[in-house]
Write a protein that holds these residues in place. Structure first.
Motif, PDB file in Angstrom:
ATOM      1  N   SER A   6      49.287  34.961  48.236  1.00  0.00           N
ATOM      2  CA  SER A   6      50.302  34.137  48.560  1.00  0.00           C
ATOM      3  C   SER A   6      50.708  34.208  50.177  1.00  0.00           C
ATOM      4  CB  SER A   6      51.315  34.233  47.664  1.00  0.00           C
ATOM      5  OG  SER A   6      52.046  35.408  47.694  1.00  0.00           O
ATOM      6  N   ASP A  70      57.087  37.651  45.793  1.00  0.00           N
ATOM      7  CA  ASP A  70      57.165  36.307  45.344  1.00  0.00           C
ATOM      8  C   ASP A  70      57.795  36.544  43.881  1.00  0.00           C
ATOM      9  OD1 ASP A  70      54.821  37.005  44.345  1.00  0.00           O
ATOM     10  OD2 ASP A  70      53.621  35.402  45.259  1.00  0.00           O
ATOM     11  N   ARG A 104      61.385  30.987  47.339  1.00  0.00           N
ATOM     12  CA  ARG A 104      60.248  31.356  47.084  1.00  0.00           C
ATOM     13  C   ARG A 104      59.918  32.936  47.154  1.00  0.00           C
ATOM     14  NH1 ARG A 104      54.910  28.323  47.921  1.00  0.00           N
ATOM     15  NH2 ARG A 104      53.436  29.406  46.947  1.00  0.00           N
ATOM     16  N   TRP A 105      60.647  33.493  48.211  1.00  0.00           N
ATOM     17  CA  TRP A 105      60.402  35.024  48.648  1.00  0.00           C
ATOM     18  C   TRP A 105      61.554  35.710  48.226  1.00  0.00           C
ATOM     19  CZ3 TRP A 105      58.274  31.073  51.803  1.00  0.00           C
ATOM     20  CH2 TRP A 105      56.829  31.006  51.820  1.00  0.00           C
TER      21      TRP A 105
END
Length: 217
Positions: A6, A70, A104-105
Motif C-alpha cells: 500500500s 493502514d 486511511r493512514w
C-alpha cells in the motif's frame, strides 16, 4: 491490505500537520509486516502562536520517527496510546501523539532510537566475540561426531558464546543493566494496566549507537 504494497502504490503524504507544527517524512528507517517507520523533520510554520512555538521547540529537541500503518486502531488502542502519551518512562520509546491522514493512514509520532534493534546489536557482538574469544569451557560443535573440550581448529557455533566476557563483547553487567531497564519499563506498563504481549529482542530498541546505550521498549 499489506502495508509494504500500500505504501509503494498509494504513497502516504510526505507532509503532516500536528498540533500547530508541520512535519515532513524523511528516510525509510524500516518496514515490518503491518507498518513502516520513517524519519520526521519538524518544520517552522508561519504565524504560529507563542504556545505553538513553545511546543515546537520542546518537540524539536527530540528527534522523531513516524510509524505508519493502514490499520485503523480500536477505541481500546487509542485509550492505551493516550495513557502512554500522558505517562512517559525513560525506558519506553516516547510517544508524542498520533495523526490520521485522509482517513486511511494512522501515524504514530515516536522518539527516534538511533541504536537499532537489540537483536541486531547482540548479533553484532556475537560476531565480534567469535573473532576474538578462546573459551576455556566445554562448548558445542556443529560438525558431526565432534566433542571438543579445547578450542577446535574449525568454526564453532554455540549459544554458550553469549555468556563469555571478552573485550568489546556482551558481558553480564551490560546484560543485567538491560534486563533491569526492561523490567522497569514493563512494571511501568503494568501499573498503567497495559500489557505489551510481544516482548522480544526484535521489538527492543537502543537509544544510541554507544556500546552502553540505554534500552527502550
Amino acid at each position: 491490505m499489506n502495508l509494504t504494497v500500500s505504501l509503494e502504490k498509494v504513497c502516504c503524504p510526505e507532509t503532516l500537520h500536528w498540533q500547530g507544527s508541520k512535519l515532513t517524512l524523511g528516510e525509510l528507517l524500516g518496514v515490518g509486516t503491518f507498518s513502516s517507520v520513517r524519519a520526521v523533520t519538524v518544520c517552522p510554520v508561519p504565524n504560529q502562536t507563542p504556545e505553538e512555538l513553545k511546543l515546537q521547540r520542546a518537540e524539536g529537541s527530540h528527534e522523531m520517527a513516524a510509524r505508519i500503518t493502514d490499520a485503523k486502531p480500536t477505541d481500546d488502542e487509542l485509550a492505551v496510546l493516550a495513557t502512554l502519551v500522558a505517562n512517559p518512562h525513560p525506558h519506553i520509546v516516547r510517544l508524542f501523539g498520533s495523526v490520521f491522514i485522509e482517513a486511511r493512514w494512522h501515524v504514530l509520532l515516536l522518539e527516534r532510537a538511533h541504536g537499532g534493534e537489540l537483536f541486531e546489536r547482540v548479533q553484532q557482538m556475537e560476531g565480534e566475540r567469535a573473532r576474538r574469544c578462546t573459551p576455556a569451557l566445554p562448548f558445542l560443535c556443529t560438525q558431526a561426531q565432534c566433542t571438543h573440550v579445547n578450542p577446535p581448529t574449525h568454526e564453532v557455533r554455540s549459544p554458550l558464546r553469549l555468556a563469555f566476557r571478552t573485550p568489546g563483547g556482551f558481558d553480564e553487567r551490560l546484560a543485567a543493566r538491560w534486563c533491569r531497564e526492561l523490567l522497569s519499563a514493563v512494571e511501568h506498563l503494568h501499573r498503567l494496566d497495559v500489557v505489551h504481549r510481544d516482548l522480544k529482542p526484535e521489538n527492543l530498541l537502543l537509544a544510541s549507537e554507544a556500546a552502553d546505550s540505554a534500552l527502550k521498549v
